[in-house]
Design a protein around this motif. Structure first.
Motif, PDB file in Angstrom:
ATOM      1  N   PRO A 169       0.830  -1.211   0.000  1.00 62.19           N
ATOM      2  CA  PRO A 169       0.000   0.000   0.000  1.00 62.19           C
ATOM      3  C   PRO A 169       0.866   1.263   0.000  1.00 62.19           C
ATOM      4  O   PRO A 169       1.911   1.319   0.635  1.00 62.19           O
ATOM      5  N   LEU A 170       0.385   2.262  -0.736  1.00 59.85           N
ATOM      6  CA  LEU A 170       1.155   3.503  -0.871  1.00 59.85           C
ATOM      7  C   LEU A 170       1.095   4.342   0.399  1.00 59.85           C
ATOM      8  O   LEU A 170       1.918   5.225   0.603  1.00 59.85           O
ATOM      9  N   GLY A 171       0.048   4.097   1.200  1.00 62.62           N
ATOM     10  CA  GLY A 171       0.004   4.817   2.464  1.00 62.62           C
ATOM     11  C   GLY A 171      -1.281   5.581   2.726  1.00 62.62           C
ATOM     12  O   GLY A 171      -1.435   6.184   3.771  1.00 62.62           O
ATOM     13  N   PHE A 172      -2.213   5.563   1.799  1.00 65.31           N
ATOM     14  CA  PHE A 172      -3.492   6.218   2.113  1.00 65.31           C
ATOM     15  C   PHE A 172      -4.659   5.303   1.771  1.00 65.31           C
ATOM     16  O   PHE A 172      -4.566   4.465   0.889  1.00 65.31           O
ATOM     17  N   ASN A 173      -5.730   5.490   2.504  1.00 68.14           N
ATOM     18  CA  ASN A 173      -6.938   4.691   2.330  1.00 68.14           C
ATOM     19  C   ASN A 173      -8.010   5.575   1.733  1.00 68.14           C
ATOM     20  O   ASN A 173      -8.697   6.302   2.439  1.00 68.14           O
TER      21      ASN A 173
ATOM     22  N   TYR B 189     -19.489  -0.097   6.733  1.00 65.00           N
ATOM     23  CA  TYR B 189     -19.919  -0.678   5.470  1.00 65.00           C
ATOM     24  C   TYR B 189     -18.810  -0.667   4.434  1.00 65.00           C
ATOM     25  O   TYR B 189     -18.566  -1.650   3.748  1.00 65.00           O
ATOM     26  N   PHE B 190     -18.146   0.475   4.295  1.00 66.47           N
ATOM     27  CA  PHE B 190     -17.179   0.590   3.201  1.00 66.47           C
ATOM     28  C   PHE B 190     -15.908  -0.189   3.494  1.00 66.47           C
ATOM     29  O   PHE B 190     -15.383  -0.123   4.599  1.00 66.47           O
ATOM     30  N   PRO B 191     -15.436  -0.927   2.520  1.00 70.10           N
ATOM     31  CA  PRO B 191     -14.194  -1.665   2.722  1.00 70.10           C
ATOM     32  C   PRO B 191     -13.008  -0.694   2.666  1.00 70.10           C
ATOM     33  O   PRO B 191     -13.166   0.479   2.342  1.00 70.10           O
ATOM     34  N   VAL B 192     -11.882  -1.218   2.976  1.00 68.78           N
ATOM     35  CA  VAL B 192     -10.670  -0.410   2.935  1.00 68.78           C
ATOM     36  C   VAL B 192     -10.220  -0.274   1.485  1.00 68.78           C
ATOM     37  O   VAL B 192     -10.218  -1.247   0.737  1.00 68.78           O
ATOM     38  N   TYR B 193      -9.900   0.958   1.105  1.00 68.80           N
ATOM     39  CA  TYR B 193      -9.432   1.205  -0.244  1.00 68.80           C
ATOM     40  C   TYR B 193      -7.996   1.707  -0.214  1.00 68.80           C
ATOM     41  O   TYR B 193      -7.738   2.878  -0.421  1.00 68.80           O
ATOM     42  N   ASN B 194      -7.089   0.789   0.114  1.00 71.10           N
ATOM     43  CA  ASN B 194      -5.687   1.169   0.114  1.00 71.10           C
ATOM     44  C   ASN B 194      -5.179   1.312  -1.308  1.00 71.10           C
ATOM     45  O   ASN B 194      -5.381   0.423  -2.131  1.00 71.10           O
ATOM     46  N   ALA B 195      -4.516   2.447  -1.555  1.00 77.24           N
ATOM     47  CA  ALA B 195      -3.959   2.641  -2.892  1.00 77.24           C
ATOM     48  C   ALA B 195      -2.726   1.764  -3.070  1.00 77.24           C
ATOM     49  O   ALA B 195      -1.894   1.655  -2.156  1.00 77.24           O
ATOM     50  N   VAL B 196      -2.624   1.106  -4.240  1.00 78.88           N
ATOM     51  CA  VAL B 196      -1.449   0.299  -4.575  1.00 78.88           C
ATOM     52  C   VAL B 196      -1.149   0.551  -6.053  1.00 78.88           C
ATOM     53  O   VAL B 196      -1.940   1.172  -6.756  1.00 78.88           O
TER      54      VAL B 196
END
Ligand code: ATP
Ligand code: MG
Lengths: 510, 252
Positions: free
Chosen positions: A120-124, A225-232
């Motif tokens: 992960p780049l470090g932000f969700n 509800y919302f899943p984690v959206y880690n940037a990759v």
């Protein structure tokens, strides 16, 4: 018989031309990155391009392609080598059928497809549901569950959020939300709706530049509800062989971009109007101490580039359409049983929404110029076929009969008598096609083919009317020029004897 | 010699031509007359092979017409269509010579023939480069005639070739045409509405009604021994205006 052969040859050459750019020369290593149609993705895409260039390898960036599926498929087929993605999108949408639970499982699933993923780049950048802070305070709303008590609120979500299973449909079920007035619209337009008060609630990304700017409040996701959206960064495994130093560079981004940093970069582009390329370079300098030399195109350079791209798209597709449609129109007019089939098929093609036609071409021809040209080609067929058909059918029977009675064979009748008499109709058909083609070509930017659609797309993304006009005005002018050009051609090609007749009757001029 | 045996044509429910026998000896002029819609043009089209007969056969100079030989045979036929049928995008010159040029006839021969025909139908030289839209109806019909005669056909099929002409020119051209036919020894099948014209041209008249031949023979025979009351009616109906004219003259 040899007409058919000739058509066959032309068809083959045309297909070969279309396929050719896809079969790319393997010798020179070059990296192509892609990005989705929103600013954050474009900035990250620029970052990837800078990083690849740092290693001395040539790199291209296919900016703001039309949607996740387009990018994913382009990555699988090797048309792009890398693009920024979010773990949530991978788990909940792209690979949802595999029911993956952990990051390890995700990595394995990607490996099976010949893909790699950076840490992960470090932000969700998860979805959030937001509204004007002031309105939220007035209605005493803090969490998404609180929305249940206000069915009168108008909801507007980005088209993607409306459609995806983990978007609005899932959210509505999860929270049992009662609102019925829900619209799908462009993400950037939603902010304007919120600002003007025609919309009350919309979806946000957690790193959106506008949250602060428009004084919005992200409602708390109290049911998680919302899943984690880690940037990759997703990239093809073969990059590790073709350009290992590039893969290493991509991985250097891991953990380096936190949410405030990303938000700030988004704001720099969206709110301050700085070029994505410069913002990305600034970040690389600051975070990784890389000196990126990059060039920002001037407005004129961009204009000429887009003009060139647009002209190539229109020129090739229209020429091909003329080469195919006129013979098809002739065939339809001359073979009673083929007429309805040819006109029917061309008619059906025309009823496909143009955007859908562009997207249909992607699995067949990938992204970029070839699928756009194919779609434009298909779209330009009908007016020419129909007019050629009508032009030939409208020739008075007495004239056709005279030509027959002279003993002229069928083909000679066509060239000496019928086609000249149908000239006006055929040219009118080509003119119509050309104008439609120039307009529709603006959509090509969505599948990475550039053209005047590029500034329009960017303008919509950045909420910049000036930029939109930079694409819209030249496209309109080009349409007028093309129309004028064909009027000149008509003046030159129309047999003199036919011009006399019309000047005598004085019909309305075309 | 043109021979039709048991030739018929049907359009859906309409029997445009009932099974018909007809012979036109070489060098003779046969005139088809009859009321509008009786099948005159249909008969001409069948001979030119523009439509296929439902039954029967057509033989021209010993050769039976078929889709294989029709293009060849048409070069021996000159056809002037009822509406003229000139190509609006071609000049008079090009209209008349289109087929000769297609067949790559000698350019000198073409020019020569064009002049000859222009003199024959009395079309001024300067009209050669005009387009059909720039001609009067009568001039157009003369150009159609030139086009039909260009390749010096053995058989001429003329569908009301003088229909659009004013009476003076018409009378003039009738005389000239008759002389031309006689001089060139052409076999001619001509359609007209006008019984006087028919009598003037025709060695043989063929009176038709509702797709059927009612009577065949020289004008005299039709007038003196009509096969049916209809023959008499048809002839009298056309005489009536003339009689009225004569009557009117008496009163003044
Ligand atoms: N293509 C066609 N389709 C259907 N019916 C036709 C067609 N051509 C001719 N007919 C019909 O056949 C009949 C004979 O037509 P034809 O043209 O031979 O008449 P004609 O004797 O030449 O009449 P006129 O003197 O008015 O030219 C008419 O009833 C006409 O309506
Ligand atoms: Mg007729």
């Amino acid at each position: 018989m040899d007409v058919k052969q000739r058509i066959g040859v032309v068809l083959l050459v045309f297909c070969a031309l279309l396929v050719h750019p896809v079969v790319r020369a393997e010798e020179a290593v070059s990296i192509t990155v892609g990005s989705k149609g929103f600013t954050e993705s474009v900035i990250l895409g620029e970052m990837l391009r800078h990083l690849a260039r740092q290693t001395g390898i040539e790199a291209h960036h296919q900016r703001q392609l039309g949607g996740t599926r387009v990018l994913w498929n382009a990555l699988l087929s090797g048309e792009i080598d890398a693009y920024p993605e979010y773990t949530g999108t991978l788990l909940q949408e792209i690979l949802v059928n595999e029911n993956l639970q952990t990051e390890i499982e995700l990595k394995q699933a990607l490996t099976r497809r010949g893909l790699r993923m950076t840490p992960p780049l470090g932000f969700n950048n998860t979805y959030a549901i937001g509204m004007k802070a002031e309105l939220a305070e007035r209605l005493n709303l803090r969490t998404i569950s609180d929305l249940k008590n206000h069915p009168e609120l108008v909801l507007g979500f980005s088209n993607e959020f409306m459609d995806r299973a983990d978007g609005w449909p899932g959210l509505q079920q999860g929270y049992q939300l009662p609102q019925h007035n829900v619209r799908g619209l462009d993400h950037d337009l939603a902010y304007r709706g919120i600002e003007s008060g025609t919309l009350h609630v919309t979806d946000l990304y957690a790193t959106d530049a506008e949250i602060d700017y428009y004084k919005l409040l992200a409602l708390e996701d109290d049911l998680n509800y919302f899943p984690v959206y880690n940037a990759v960064i997703l990239y093809r495994a073969d990059v590790e062989q073709r350009a290992p130093e590039v893969a290493a560079m991509f991985n250097r981004l891991a953990g380096r971009i936190n949410a405030p940093t990303m938000s700030r970069m988004n704001a720099q582009v969206k709110l301050n109007g700085e070029p994505e390329s410069a913002v990305a370079a600034g970040f690389l300098k600051q975070a990784l101490n890389l000196d990126v030399d990059y060039q920002i195109q001037t407005a004129w350079e961009r204009f000429w580039q887009h003009t060139g791209e647009h002209l190539v798209l229109v020129g090739i597709s229209l020429t091909a359409a003329i080469i195919f449609a006129v013979p098809l129109g002739i065939l339809a007019a001359r073979r009673e049983h083929l007429g309805p089939i040819v006109l029917g098929v061309a008619g059906i093609l025309q009823t496909i929404p143009s955007l859908a036609l562009f997207v249909f071409m992607i699995p067949l021809l990938g992204i970029g110029g070839p699928p756009a040209i194919m779609a434009l080609f298909l779209y330009s067929l009908l007016p020419i076929i129909r007019n050629t058909y009508a032009g030939l059918k409208d020739i008075p029977p007495a004239i056709v009969e005279s030509a027959q009675a002279l003993g002229l064979p069928s083909r000679a009748r066509l060239y000496i008598v019928e086609l000249p008499l149908a000239t006006r109709a055929i040219l009118a058909g080509i003119k119509t096609s050309a104008v439609i083609n120039v307009g529709t070509a603006a959509l090509s930017a969505l599948i990475g083919a550039g053209g005047y659609g590029q500034p329009i797309l960017t303008g919509i993304r950045l909420d910049d009317i000036g930029l939109i006009l930079q694409g819209a005005i030249p496209a309109a002018v080009l349409a007028l020029l093309v129309q004028g050009l064909f009027e000149l051609i008509e003046r030159g090609l129309l047999p003199k004897g036919l011009r006399i007749q019309t000047s005598g009757i004085k019909g309305p001029s075309l | 010699m043109l021979i039709l045996s048991q030739v018929s044509k049907r359009y859906g429910d309409v029997l445009a031509l009932a099974p018909t026998d007809l012979q036109v000896p070489g060098g003779e002029t046969l005139v088809l007359i009859g009321p509008s819609g009786c099948g005159k043009s249909t008969l001409l089209r069948l001979i030119a092979g523009l439509i296929q007969p439902g039954s029967g056969s057509i033989t021209f100079e010993e050769t039976r017409l078929s889709s294989e030989n029709i293009l060849q045979i048409r070069q021996q036929m000159g056809y002037v269509i009822q509406e003229g049928g000139l190509f609006p995008h071609l000049t008079v010159h090009d209209n008349v010579t289109v087929m000769a040029r297609y067949l790559r006839r000698d350019v000198g021969w073409i020019d020569c023939r064009l002049n000859e025909l222009a003199q024959l139908v009395r079309l001024p030289e300067e009209m050669m480069n005009r387009f059909p839209a720039e001609l009067s109806g009568g001039q157009r019909q003369r150009v159609s005639l030139m086009r039909a005669l260009m390749l010096d056909p053995d058989l001429l099929l003329l569908d009301e070739p003088l229909g659009a002409l004013d009476p003076m020119i018409r009378f003039q051209l009738q005389k000239e045409l008759k002389a031309i036919f006689a001089q060139l020894g052409k076999t001619v099948v001509m359609v007209t509405h006008d019984i006087a014209e028919a009598a003037f041209f025709g060695h043989t008249l063929v009176l038709m009604r509702d797709g059927r031949i009612v009577q065949t023979g020289p004008f005299k025979e039709l007038a003196q021994t009509p096969a049916e009351p209809f023959v008499e009616e048809f002839i009298t109906a056309q005489r009536e205006p003339m009689a009225q004219l004569v009557e009117a003259l008496k009163w003044t």
